[in-house]
Every structure is written in C-alpha cells, then in structure tokens.
Design an enzyme around this catalytic site. Sequence first.
Site, PDB file in Angstrom:
ATOM      1  N   PRO A 131       0.664  -1.303  -0.056  1.00  0.00           N
ATOM      2  CA  PRO A 131      -0.100   0.081   0.166  1.00  0.00           C
ATOM      3  C   PRO A 131       0.826   1.331   0.119  1.00  0.00           C
ATOM      4  O   PRO A 131       1.433   1.518   1.235  1.00  0.00           O
ATOM      5  CB  PRO A 131      -0.690  -0.240   1.365  1.00  0.00           C
ATOM      6  CG  PRO A 131       0.110  -0.807   2.116  1.00  0.00           C
ATOM      7  CD  PRO A 131       1.161  -1.657   1.325  1.00  0.00           C
ATOM      8  N   GLU A 132       0.729   1.987  -1.032  1.00  0.00           N
ATOM      9  CA  GLU A 132       0.992   3.382  -0.805  1.00  0.00           C
ATOM     10  C   GLU A 132      -0.558   4.042  -1.329  1.00  0.00           C
ATOM     11  O   GLU A 132      -1.379   3.442  -1.151  1.00  0.00           O
ATOM     12  CB  GLU A 132       1.828   3.998  -2.144  1.00  0.00           C
ATOM     13  CG  GLU A 132       3.129   3.015  -1.785  1.00  0.00           C
ATOM     14  CD  GLU A 132       4.357   3.316  -2.899  1.00  0.00           C
ATOM     15  OE1 GLU A 132       4.441   4.810  -3.254  1.00  0.00           O
ATOM     16  OE2 GLU A 132       5.059   2.608  -3.207  1.00  0.00           O
TER      17      GLU A 132
END
Length: 280
Positions: free
Chosen positions: A2-3
Amino acid sequence: MPELPEVEAVRKGLNQLVQGKVIQQVTVDWPNIIDTTLPIDEWSQLLQNERIEKIERRGKYLIIYLTHWALISHLRMEGKYNFYPKGQVPSQKGKHVHVRFLMTDGSQLEYDDVRKFGRMTLIDPQGVGRYFEERKLGPEPTKEQFRLDDFASSLKKTKRAIKTVLLDQKSVAGLGNIYVDEVLFRSKIHPETKADLLTLNQVETLREQIIQVLQEATAKGGSTIRTYKNSLGELGQYQKELQIYGRTGALCIHCQTPIEKIKVGGRGTHYCPKCQPLKA
DNA sequence: TTTAATGTTCATGA
DNA sequence: TTCATGAACATTAA
C-alpha cells in the site's frame, strides 16, 4: 501493497462491501496488530454491535467510522482486507489472517498480513484530526491541499536527500518507495539531491508530478509488485505504467542509459544516471 | 545462507 | 533540536 493509490482502492472496496453492516464479533489472532493498552478481549468487546458508517482515507491510513468509534487502520507493507459473504466464510482461517470481523448478516471481513507490520487502533471520532496532527502528517497530494509555497518552504529547511524527505510523510502524505522513484524520474531529479538545493522550478515540477502520478495511479486502481488483489478481487493496473521502479539494468525510456539501483536512506532506489544528474 | 521487500516508529549517538 | 543510522516488527522468496 500500500501506498496512497492502493489504500484508496481498498477504501473504495470496503465502502462497497461493508458499509452499513453491523459487527457481531471480533476475533484477534495476533494481538500485536492492535495498538491498545486494554486486554485484547476487552478491546474486541468495544466493537460489538458497532455499525460501519463509512470508510475514509488520510494519506496511507484508513479511517473506518463506526457508531461510537473511529478504527484507524494502517496496512504498512503487506496488509490487506478479505471479504466473504454469508455462506462463503472459510471454515479455517488463512495462515496470515490476524483479525476477523464477523458481521450480523453472516458475512466476514478479515485483516490479512504476512509480515504482521500493519496496525489498528480505536480512537474517539472527535480525535481523528488530532491523531494526524500528532504524527505531523503532511497535506493530501491534491492541487487544493498541497500548496506550492508550503512545500517549497518545507524543502528549504533541510539538507536531507529529497527522496528521504518525500518518504517521511511530513511534506506531503501518500508517497511510498515505488511512487517516489517514479515521481523523481519524471521530474528529472536525482534522489540524493539535498532538498534545500532544489530550484523553485524543480519544486514546482516535483509538486505537479506528485499530484499527477498519484492521481493517475489511483484512477487505475494502484499497482503492486507482488500479486495483489483488493477486497473486490480486482488487480491494480498501474503496475504496467512504472517507468523506473524495479527496472534495474533495463534501458531508460528517454535516453537508453541502463537504470541504476542504489540505497538512499536505507531504501532501494532506482534512477537514470543521465536523466537525473546529481549536482553539488 | 544471505538479502531484500510496497512502512512506520523507536533508540542511540553525533 | 536535528539528523543519520540501525533496529525492531516478521515472513517469504529469490
């Protein structure tokens, strides 16, 4: 996984899948995931009969608004959510499932995290703003909230490498190791450039690329180097668009120079030595 | 066997 | 105070 773009994909998925559902019971299989001073059973009890009102996002944090609480969830490196409708809930939990939310309609939401780095915490919904202020989280990377003046002055204050500055979430929220390399490549800035040496033109370009890259990646449902599916079982499509990350030794799309990989602030860093020269 | 991997936070020492 | 560095968290895969 996750970004910001991936977290946003998860947020949308969760909103579709669990908004309006009521939590019947929570099972915590790995208590370290939960940031609390309470005994874990008492913490789980707090969630009983809470209705999931809506899911928001700030930077890489998910904010799950419940009847009386806000559940802050950070996926860190590899956290994900799985959802199973009634009748399709697995009889034994997966190896890396650490928190299970059984809903009153028989469906189940699971938090799954191979490396167990992710964290969840329950706070007063009134305190959400304070929570992010305490962490000095920077603005969302949008035209409206991410102001050039503020960005320029925050970069002037430090001699740290620009990549390190962009990763610490304080000048702007949401960039991680993949997108920061993409943004610096597209801005033609060497990742080890001292932040205070960037010209105003460079800072302007950087801001525009940050907004654009994250916006485009979000529109395509994010990317990921490992096989990743969001809660809806859809794959992120931005992966194909990556121009620099993970392309060590391959040729730069602009000048055909082989892409190099170095360490900056302890993180693997990809760049084109010709397009992104380092000056004093 | 060793190393690196999408992230944050804490400790230590300069 | 600020910064850099390393460790910690924990597991997998190359």
